[in-house]
Design an enzyme around this catalytic site. Sequence first.
Site, PDB file in Angstrom:
ATOM      1  N   THR A  75       1.047  -0.997   0.119  1.00 51.73           N
ATOM      2  CA  THR A  75       0.193   0.130   0.128  1.00 51.73           C
ATOM      3  C   THR A  75       0.867   1.406  -0.096  1.00 51.73           C
ATOM      4  O   THR A  75       2.033   1.160   0.303  1.00 51.73           O
ATOM      5  CB  THR A  75      -1.319  -0.142   0.958  1.00 51.73           C
ATOM      6  OG1 THR A  75      -1.423   0.772   1.625  1.00 51.73           O
ATOM      7  CG2 THR A  75      -0.382  -0.160   2.544  1.00 51.73           C
ATOM      8  N   ASP A 115      -5.476  -3.861  -7.898  1.00 46.19           N
ATOM      9  CA  ASP A 115      -6.440  -3.093  -7.646  1.00 46.19           C
ATOM     10  C   ASP A 115      -7.020  -2.384  -8.924  1.00 46.19           C
ATOM     11  O   ASP A 115      -8.506  -2.706  -8.677  1.00 46.19           O
ATOM     12  CB  ASP A 115      -5.390  -1.907  -6.853  1.00 46.19           C
ATOM     13  CG  ASP A 115      -4.910  -1.637  -5.449  1.00 46.19           C
ATOM     14  OD1 ASP A 115      -4.849  -2.371  -5.017  1.00 46.19           O
ATOM     15  OD2 ASP A 115      -4.028  -0.810  -5.549  1.00 46.19           O
ATOM     16  N   LYS A 139       3.759   1.635  -3.959  1.00 44.09           N
ATOM     17  CA  LYS A 139       3.090   0.935  -4.940  1.00 44.09           C
ATOM     18  C   LYS A 139       4.376   0.775  -6.190  1.00 44.09           C
ATOM     19  O   LYS A 139       4.392  -0.541  -7.311  1.00 44.09           O
ATOM     20  CB  LYS A 139       2.047   1.067  -5.472  1.00 44.09           C
ATOM     21  CG  LYS A 139       1.103   0.888  -4.231  1.00 44.09           C
ATOM     22  CD  LYS A 139      -0.457   1.039  -4.823  1.00 44.09           C
ATOM     23  CE  LYS A 139      -1.553   0.639  -3.763  1.00 44.09           C
ATOM     24  NZ  LYS A 139      -2.941   0.845  -4.021  1.00 44.09           N
ATOM     25  N   GLY A 141     -14.195   2.923  -0.395  1.00 40.10           N
ATOM     26  CA  GLY A 141     -13.040   1.746  -0.240  1.00 40.10           C
ATOM     27  C   GLY A 141     -13.035   0.227  -0.337  1.00 40.10           C
ATOM     28  O   GLY A 141     -12.490  -0.270  -0.019  1.00 40.10           O
ATOM     29  N   ASN A 191       0.625  -3.930  -6.341  1.00 38.79           N
ATOM     30  CA  ASN A 191      -0.098  -4.299  -4.938  1.00 38.79           C
ATOM     31  C   ASN A 191      -0.208  -4.959  -4.483  1.00 38.79           C
ATOM     32  O   ASN A 191       0.095  -5.623  -3.159  1.00 38.79           O
ATOM     33  CB  ASN A 191      -1.428  -3.221  -5.054  1.00 38.79           C
ATOM     34  CG  ASN A 191      -2.218  -4.376  -5.785  1.00 38.79           C
ATOM     35  OD1 ASN A 191      -1.988  -5.761  -7.087  1.00 38.79           O
ATOM     36  ND2 ASN A 191      -3.045  -4.356  -4.419  1.00 38.79           N
TER      37      ASN A 191
END
Length: 285
Positions: free
Chosen positions: A64, A105, A68, A251, A89
Amino acid sequence: MRRPFAEVIGSPIHQSRSPAIHNFWLERAGIDAGYGATEMMPERLTEYFSVRRADVNWRGCNVTMPLKQAVLPLCDRLDPLARKIGAVNTIVRGPDGSLTGHNTDAAGFLEPLAADLRQPHLFRMARILGTGGAARAIVAALADRNFTLVLAGRDPAKARALLDELAPGGDHHAVPLSHFAGATDFSFDDRSQLLDLVVNASPLGMIGQPPLDFHFSHAPPGSIVYDIVTSPPRTPFLEQGAAAGFRTVDGLSMLIGQAAAAFALFFGQAPDRTTDGDLCAMLAA
């Protein structure tokens, strides 16, 4: 003998929901393994991976902010999507200690939009705020699905370069973040058969970070308001969007989607997604 394990690395890491998600799935699957979190800054990555390569129990890590892109040169291989996006990621350790970088992601971001993307549209547009590693995945994913993009960043030149790299040839636009902060009297046209997204792809609004300054007069009618921040799950950006009558995506939706792909890479089987309701309830508690 220690049991197999994976982890998430980054900074700050204390707010990460990844350990809760992966350990929930491990318990449900009856897999004797664990998942933790390690605070990590770029200057410590070389030493960290040197130690982890030698650990046969280490299955890999999620990555994170702010790492990245910093992990790219430390991977032995990149899968094609990670190479295209230019951000990693998920890193998986091979039996020989080699490290392969992946990007889950993009798939995680698109998962809650799957039903919308199956519909035909006359035009698709996304306003994306942020230019970090997660934004790179989002830009690449939406460009591949025929979105016209407006990318906002503190440095518009960086936003322009990112668009030129990941979405060349399209009629895309780079603007400063401040572009969306004040009200606009722009008159949007008839939005029928159109798909509009407004995406916070930055850490703004996260606990401990400044708020995201976005005026919802910039969101066309019928927009989907999407925030990739997970702590808190319901950010002020999402609350304001909901109050203005927009559909919202939080999220945790992206986090669970990308985590499912990473879980399969780490532990050799897909997690049980029929328990997503229980998982979301646990994360929201």
